[in-house]
Write an enzyme that holds these catalytic residues in place. Sequence first.
Site, mmCIF file in Angstrom:
data_model
loop_
_atom_site.group_PDB
_atom_site.id
_atom_site.type_symbol
_atom_site.label_atom_id
_atom_site.label_comp_id
_atom_site.label_asym_id
_atom_site.label_seq_id
_atom_site.Cartn_x
_atom_site.Cartn_y
_atom_site.Cartn_z
ATOM 1 N N ASP A 234 0.827 -1.309 0.434
ATOM 2 C CA ASP A 234 0.552 -0.208 -0.011
ATOM 3 C C ASP A 234 0.492 1.436 0.140
ATOM 4 O OD1 ASP A 234 -2.427 -0.684 -0.134
ATOM 5 O OD2 ASP A 234 -3.325 -0.927 2.402
ATOM 6 N N HIS B 217 27.013 6.193 -12.713
ATOM 7 C CA HIS B 217 25.809 6.270 -11.926
ATOM 8 C C HIS B 217 25.710 5.731 -10.933
ATOM 9 C CE1 HIS B 217 22.863 6.747 -16.061
ATOM 10 N NE2 HIS B 217 23.901 8.006 -15.148
ATOM 11 N N ASP C 133 28.160 13.800 -7.947
ATOM 12 C CA ASP C 133 27.002 14.355 -9.789
ATOM 13 C C ASP C 133 25.983 14.358 -8.631
ATOM 14 O OD1 ASP C 133 25.062 14.615 -11.344
ATOM 15 O OD2 ASP C 133 25.840 12.758 -12.559
ATOM 16 N N ASP D 221 21.367 20.016 -12.778
ATOM 17 C CA ASP D 221 22.505 18.926 -12.654
ATOM 18 C C ASP D 221 24.197 19.164 -12.701
ATOM 19 O OD1 ASP D 221 23.219 16.263 -13.152
ATOM 20 O OD2 ASP D 221 22.196 15.936 -15.590
ATOM 21 N N HIS E 248 30.545 8.031 -22.290
ATOM 22 C CA HIS E 248 28.705 8.881 -22.320
ATOM 23 C C HIS E 248 28.744 9.605 -23.248
ATOM 24 C CE1 HIS E 248 30.025 12.061 -19.945
ATOM 25 N NE2 HIS E 248 30.060 10.626 -18.731
ATOM 26 N N HIS F 144 23.195 16.622 -22.538
ATOM 27 C CA HIS F 144 21.891 16.917 -23.258
ATOM 28 C C HIS F 144 21.301 17.483 -22.315
ATOM 29 C CE1 HIS F 144 21.290 16.687 -18.342
ATOM 30 N NE2 HIS F 144 22.561 15.354 -18.539
ATOM 31 N N HIS G 222 17.040 14.746 -18.083
ATOM 32 C CA HIS G 222 17.002 14.376 -19.331
ATOM 33 C C HIS G 222 16.315 14.990 -20.434
ATOM 34 C CE1 HIS G 222 20.528 10.930 -18.623
ATOM 35 N NE2 HIS G 222 20.737 12.273 -18.460
ATOM 36 N N GLU H 86 29.426 18.287 -19.991
ATOM 37 C CA GLU H 86 29.585 17.285 -18.748
ATOM 38 C C GLU H 86 30.926 16.238 -19.546
ATOM 39 O OE1 GLU H 86 26.910 14.716 -17.449
ATOM 40 O OE2 GLU H 86 25.491 15.212 -18.233
ATOM 41 N N TYR I 173 37.548 8.136 -17.155
ATOM 42 C CA TYR I 173 37.275 7.362 -16.395
ATOM 43 C C TYR I 173 37.870 6.422 -16.492
ATOM 44 C CZ TYR I 173 32.795 10.138 -16.294
ATOM 45 O OH TYR I 173 32.445 11.154 -16.716
ATOM 46 N N ARG J 266 34.547 13.550 -13.837
ATOM 47 C CA ARG J 266 33.601 14.597 -14.677
ATOM 48 C C ARG J 266 33.241 16.130 -14.161
ATOM 49 N NH1 ARG J 266 29.834 10.968 -14.401
ATOM 50 N NH2 ARG J 266 28.793 11.366 -13.044
ATOM 51 N N GLU K 75 30.724 18.647 -14.495
ATOM 52 C CA GLU K 75 29.495 19.137 -15.732
ATOM 53 C C GLU K 75 29.082 20.471 -15.368
ATOM 54 O OE1 GLU K 75 25.929 16.290 -14.101
ATOM 55 O OE2 GLU K 75 25.349 16.706 -16.328
HETATM 56 N N1 GLY Z 1 22.536 12.959 -13.535
HETATM 57 C C1 GLY Z 1 22.854 12.457 -14.266
HETATM 58 C C2 GLY Z 1 23.805 13.139 -15.387
HETATM 59 O O1 GLY Z 1 24.853 13.914 -15.751
HETATM 60 O O2 GLY Z 1 23.170 13.185 -16.941
HETATM 61 MN MN MN Z 2 24.182 15.300 -16.775
HETATM 62 MN MN MN Z 3 24.892 14.614 -13.702
#
Ligand code: GLY
Ligand code: MN
Ligand code: MN
Length: 437
Positions: free
Chosen positions: A36, A240, A257, A268, A347, A351, A358, A381, A385, A409, A411
């Site tokens: 529930d 992730h 991140d 982000d 990657h 985005h 996204h 970003e 790695y 990274r 971003e």
């Molecule tokens: N934190 C998700 C991305 O950077 O796309």
């Molecule tokens: Mn991002």
């Molecule tokens: Mn991010």
Amino acid sequence: MILQTEYHQRREQLMAKIGNGTAIFHSAPIAVMHNDVEYAFRQDSDFFYLTGFNEPEAVAVLAPHHQEHRFVLFVQPKELEKEIWGGYRLGVEAAKEKIGADEVYPIAQLEEKLFQYLEKADRIYYHLGQNENFNSFILRYWQRLMAGYQKRGTGPMAIESTNPIVHGMRQIKSAAELEIMRQAVAISVEAHNHAREFAQPGRYEYEVQAELEYIFVRQGAIGPAYPSIVASGANSCVLHYIENNRQMQENELLLIDAGCSYGYYNADITRTFPIGSKFTPEQKILYEIVLHAQLEAIAQVKPGNPYNQFHETAVRVLVEGLIDLGLLAGDFEEIIKEEKYKPFYMHRTGHWLGLDVHDCGAYKHGDSWQNLQPGHVVTVEPGLYINPEIKTAEGQPEVDQRWRGIGIRIEDDILVTAEGNEVLTAGVPKSIDDIEL
Ligand code: GLY
Ligand code: MN
Ligand code: MN
């Protein structure tokens, strides 16, 4: 704050594009966690963009050809018993005034009342999305309308997705939307700056996560825009990583991140910095390459440039740096063409950002990338790695032990302006001088 007049303008803009069609949008469903217990409700972004209405079990109908009701809502009626358990409802009466609908009905009347808005429409604008039940409802309804076509001589002949229209609109942020995004950014910047000082050797990743998210909520955000990534040491090589349960050590990097969702708009941000000290020589060399790639990429974020240009720029700078270090070997153009850099950078460089992290909207039209325009918001970003177990591409050298376990990274969130761009997230430092203690 988005005024009712702006929601009205958005609906008018949409209706101007659908002629004699009728557009239908369903709210997000209530998602069940288990038994529930429900997840916190999160409205469907298209539905919210067009109505500002933040309740489940609702349907919005836009019928520009209808004589009296161009904008119709179906909502949960007020019902004390239900509200005691499930929270306040606006109800039929108040929704008319507060949301500005021409007509509002209880959701239970959807089947009966929808007919008058579809019988004369020449097509149904509806995106067959993830709501399987509602998809089936619409298809069945359409089938019934088609069956009556011979007698009536009117009715929708096709179903067309609303995505190209609505997502095209959502890609260009209005002044009011940008104001909210700036607030999401300001809160996230404060959280990152605090987290960088808080992240000392001996502390756990989850402690940093708690500090970030405490600031998000204390400052009025809904919460994290996505699960916060607090990745120390080799965890930074997992894109992730969300376990956030490791104790942080001196001489390691911490990759954070994280961004908040404020009024449903998202920030982000990623930063990578040494935990409580200075970069090691290897960390510093790689960091400089990523920072250089990011700055060069950001310089390509300007009106008229194809969307992909900043990604291509970032890849070129990263590959150049990796070749200089001997981590990649061979012909520069061939490495890029054959994507031999991918074990280090797997990657894309960004985005769209907005109501969704996204965010929606096409990146490409056929073979050509969309050109950037003022009002677009993108993330930039790039990263590198070097997973401890990294497997390099065929014919490429083995990676020396000293590079392994370093993940970086950086971003930022970038608004495309008439003159070029504005780095919305510039309040979180990223130069080596600014982030070394
Ligand atoms: N934190 C998700 C991305 O950077 O796309
Ligand atoms: Mn991002
Ligand atoms: Mn991010």
